[in-house]
Motif scaffolding. Structure first.
Motif, PDB file in Angstrom:
ATOM      1  N   ALA A 113      50.411  43.030  40.237  1.00 45.53           N
ATOM      2  CA  ALA A 113      50.415  42.536  41.606  1.00 45.53           C
ATOM      3  C   ALA A 113      49.013  42.077  41.981  1.00 45.53           C
ATOM      4  O   ALA A 113      48.015  42.569  41.450  1.00 45.53           O
ATOM      5  CB  ALA A 113      50.880  43.624  42.563  1.00 45.53           C
ATOM      6  N   LEU A 114      48.961  41.137  42.905  1.00 39.18           N
ATOM      7  CA  LEU A 114      47.699  40.633  43.445  1.00 39.18           C
ATOM      8  C   LEU A 114      47.540  41.122  44.878  1.00 39.18           C
ATOM      9  O   LEU A 114      48.482  41.071  45.660  1.00 39.18           O
ATOM     10  CB  LEU A 114      47.696  39.103  43.456  1.00 39.18           C
ATOM     11  N   ILE A 115      46.347  41.586  45.204  1.00 40.39           N
ATOM     12  CA  ILE A 115      46.022  41.949  46.579  1.00 40.39           C
ATOM     13  C   ILE A 115      44.806  41.118  46.971  1.00 40.39           C
ATOM     14  O   ILE A 115      43.748  41.207  46.345  1.00 40.39           O
ATOM     15  CB  ILE A 115      45.732  43.458  46.727  1.00 40.39           C
ATOM     16  N   GLY A 116      44.992  40.271  47.997  1.00 43.09           N
ATOM     17  CA  GLY A 116      43.921  39.395  48.470  1.00 43.09           C
ATOM     18  C   GLY A 116      43.216  39.994  49.671  1.00 43.09           C
ATOM     19  O   GLY A 116      43.844  40.633  50.521  1.00 43.09           O
ATOM     20  N   PHE A 117      41.909  39.769  49.740  1.00 45.68           N
ATOM     21  CA  PHE A 117      41.086  40.286  50.827  1.00 45.68           C
ATOM     22  C   PHE A 117      40.479  39.136  51.613  1.00 45.68           C
ATOM     23  O   PHE A 117      40.306  38.030  51.094  1.00 45.68           O
ATOM     24  CB  PHE A 117      39.973  41.188  50.268  1.00 45.68           C
ATOM     25  N   ARG A 118      40.117  39.392  52.853  1.00 44.29           N
ATOM     26  CA  ARG A 118      39.619  38.362  53.760  1.00 44.29           C
ATOM     27  C   ARG A 118      38.439  37.583  53.193  1.00 44.29           C
ATOM     28  O   ARG A 118      38.339  36.380  53.381  1.00 44.29           O
ATOM     29  CB  ARG A 118      39.242  38.989  55.105  1.00 44.29           C
ATOM     30  N   ASP A 119      37.527  38.232  52.483  1.00 47.18           N
ATOM     31  CA  ASP A 119      36.341  37.543  51.975  1.00 47.18           C
ATOM     32  C   ASP A 119      36.587  36.714  50.720  1.00 47.18           C
ATOM     33  O   ASP A 119      35.652  36.219  50.112  1.00 47.18           O
ATOM     34  CB  ASP A 119      35.214  38.545  51.720  1.00 47.18           C
ATOM     35  N   GLY A 120      37.867  36.556  50.299  1.00 47.10           N
ATOM     36  CA  GLY A 120      38.184  35.693  49.177  1.00 47.10           C
ATOM     37  C   GLY A 120      38.417  36.399  47.852  1.00 47.10           C
ATOM     38  O   GLY A 120      38.809  35.768  46.876  1.00 47.10           O
ATOM     39  N   LEU A 121      38.182  37.685  47.791  1.00 50.78           N
ATOM     40  CA  LEU A 121      38.417  38.451  46.574  1.00 50.78           C
ATOM     41  C   LEU A 121      39.911  38.693  46.389  1.00 50.78           C
ATOM     42  O   LEU A 121      40.626  38.966  47.349  1.00 50.78           O
ATOM     43  CB  LEU A 121      37.705  39.803  46.679  1.00 50.78           C
ATOM     44  N   THR A 122      40.383  38.576  45.151  1.00 50.78           N
ATOM     45  CA  THR A 122      41.746  38.957  44.802  1.00 50.78           C
ATOM     46  C   THR A 122      41.665  40.023  43.722  1.00 50.78           C
ATOM     47  O   THR A 122      41.057  39.804  42.675  1.00 50.78           O
ATOM     48  CB  THR A 122      42.569  37.761  44.292  1.00 50.78           C
ATOM     49  N   ALA A 123      42.233  41.183  44.001  1.00 45.76           N
ATOM     50  CA  ALA A 123      42.259  42.290  43.037  1.00 45.76           C
ATOM     51  C   ALA A 123      43.599  42.267  42.309  1.00 45.76           C
ATOM     52  O   ALA A 123      44.635  41.997  42.905  1.00 45.76           O
ATOM     53  CB  ALA A 123      42.070  43.620  43.758  1.00 45.76           C
ATOM     54  N   VAL A 124      43.561  42.551  41.013  1.00 43.57           N
ATOM     55  CA  VAL A 124      44.762  42.576  40.194  1.00 43.57           C
ATOM     56  C   VAL A 124      45.064  44.041  39.849  1.00 43.57           C
ATOM     57  O   VAL A 124      44.179  44.768  39.380  1.00 43.57           O
ATOM     58  CB  VAL A 124      44.569  41.762  38.891  1.00 43.57           C
ATOM     59  N   PHE A 125      46.302  44.441  40.088  1.00 39.89           N
ATOM     60  CA  PHE A 125      46.740  45.807  39.794  1.00 39.89           C
ATOM     61  C   PHE A 125      47.900  45.781  38.818  1.00 39.89           C
ATOM     62  O   PHE A 125      48.781  44.922  38.905  1.00 39.89           O
ATOM     63  CB  PHE A 125      47.175  46.530  41.076  1.00 39.89           C
ATOM     64  N   ARG A 126      47.892  46.715  37.892  1.00 42.11           N
ATOM     65  CA  ARG A 126      49.037  46.956  37.020  1.00 42.11           C
ATOM     66  C   ARG A 126      49.558  48.326  37.430  1.00 42.11           C
ATOM     67  O   ARG A 126      48.891  49.336  37.207  1.00 42.11           O
ATOM     68  CB  ARG A 126      48.640  46.959  35.546  1.00 42.11           C
ATOM     69  N   GLY A 127      50.732  48.338  38.056  1.00 43.91           N
ATOM     70  CA  GLY A 127      51.205  49.582  38.650  1.00 43.91           C
ATOM     71  C   GLY A 127      50.238  49.965  39.760  1.00 43.91           C
ATOM     72  O   GLY A 127      49.956  49.178  40.645  1.00 43.91           O
ATOM     73  N   ARG A 128      49.671  51.145  39.682  1.00 43.27           N
ATOM     74  CA  ARG A 128      48.700  51.608  40.686  1.00 43.27           C
ATOM     75  C   ARG A 128      47.256  51.430  40.232  1.00 43.27           C
ATOM     76  O   ARG A 128      46.328  51.760  40.948  1.00 43.27           O
ATOM     77  CB  ARG A 128      48.947  53.085  40.992  1.00 43.27           C
ATOM     78  N   GLU A 129      47.028  50.895  39.030  1.00 39.09           N
ATOM     79  CA  GLU A 129      45.685  50.834  38.448  1.00 39.09           C
ATOM     80  C   GLU A 129      45.021  49.473  38.678  1.00 39.09           C
ATOM     81  O   GLU A 129      45.603  48.420  38.410  1.00 39.09           O
ATOM     82  CB  GLU A 129      45.779  51.099  36.945  1.00 39.09           C
ATOM     83  N   PHE A 130      43.782  49.487  39.172  1.00 36.99           N
ATOM     84  CA  PHE A 130      42.968  48.286  39.355  1.00 36.99           C
ATOM     85  C   PHE A 130      42.539  47.802  37.972  1.00 36.99           C
ATOM     86  O   PHE A 130      41.873  48.523  37.237  1.00 36.99           O
ATOM     87  CB  PHE A 130      41.753  48.623  40.230  1.00 36.99           C
ATOM     88  N   VAL A 131      42.961  46.583  37.600  1.00 40.57           N
ATOM     89  CA  VAL A 131      42.706  46.112  36.236  1.00 40.57           C
ATOM     90  C   VAL A 131      41.955  44.792  36.155  1.00 40.57           C
ATOM     91  O   VAL A 131      41.570  44.362  35.066  1.00 40.57           O
ATOM     92  CB  VAL A 131      44.019  46.001  35.425  1.00 40.57           C
ATOM     93  N   GLY A 132      41.734  44.110  37.287  1.00 41.09           N
ATOM     94  CA  GLY A 132      41.023  42.839  37.224  1.00 41.09           C
ATOM     95  C   GLY A 132      40.746  42.274  38.598  1.00 41.09           C
ATOM     96  O   GLY A 132      41.212  42.789  39.604  1.00 41.09           O
ATOM     97  N   TRP A 133      39.964  41.199  38.616  1.00 40.44           N
ATOM     98  CA  TRP A 133      39.666  40.507  39.865  1.00 40.44           C
ATOM     99  C   TRP A 133      39.568  39.009  39.625  1.00 40.44           C
ATOM    100  O   TRP A 133      39.343  38.555  38.503  1.00 40.44           O
ATOM    101  CB  TRP A 133      38.393  41.029  40.526  1.00 40.44           C
ATOM    102  N   GLN A 134      39.735  38.270  40.714  1.00 35.32           N
ATOM    103  CA  GLN A 134      39.566  36.828  40.733  1.00 35.32           C
ATOM    104  C   GLN A 134      38.825  36.478  42.015  1.00 35.32           C
ATOM    105  O   GLN A 134      39.178  36.956  43.084  1.00 35.32           O
ATOM    106  CB  GLN A 134      40.921  36.117  40.719  1.00 35.32           C
TER     107      GLN A 134
END
Length: 109
Positions: free
Chosen positions: A78-99
């Protein structure tokens, strides 16, 4: 008389309407894009890959502002986007990447 006023001030100081004091909304700190996660500017501290949710999202909001989007992207990710332009990538509940800023690290969708 002064003792009564002082006691009243002390009693009222502990009163809140919701049982928990309201926290002011703070401006995001900003962030550093690192190959191992998202860093705190000018500090060795970071939200590193492998951090679990909801703690990872709470920490990232302090750096990049409120969550603006949440969407699945396949393969349990899943992707979670933040106001400042960061997108965090999660696999299940684990933070695994960013864009962000045309760059990426870790796992991406």
């Amino acid at each position: 008389m002064h003792t009564q006023i002082g006691l009243l001030v002390i009693l009222l100081a502990g009163c809140t309407t919701s049982g928990e004091a309201q926290r002011p909304v703070q401006k995001p700190l900003g962030y550093e894009l690192r190959q191992t996660g998202i860093g705190v500017p000018g500090s060795p501290q970071e939200v590193s890959f492998d951090r679990v949710n909801p703690g990872a999202t709470v920490a990232l909001q302090k750096l990049a502002g409120p969550v603006t989007t949440e969407e699945p992207c396949g393969n349990g990710m899943a992707l979670i986007g933040f106001r400042d332009g960061l997108t965090a990538v999660f696999r299940g509940r684990e933070f695994v990447g960013w864009q962000a800023e045309g760059r990426a690290a870790g796992a991406t969708c």
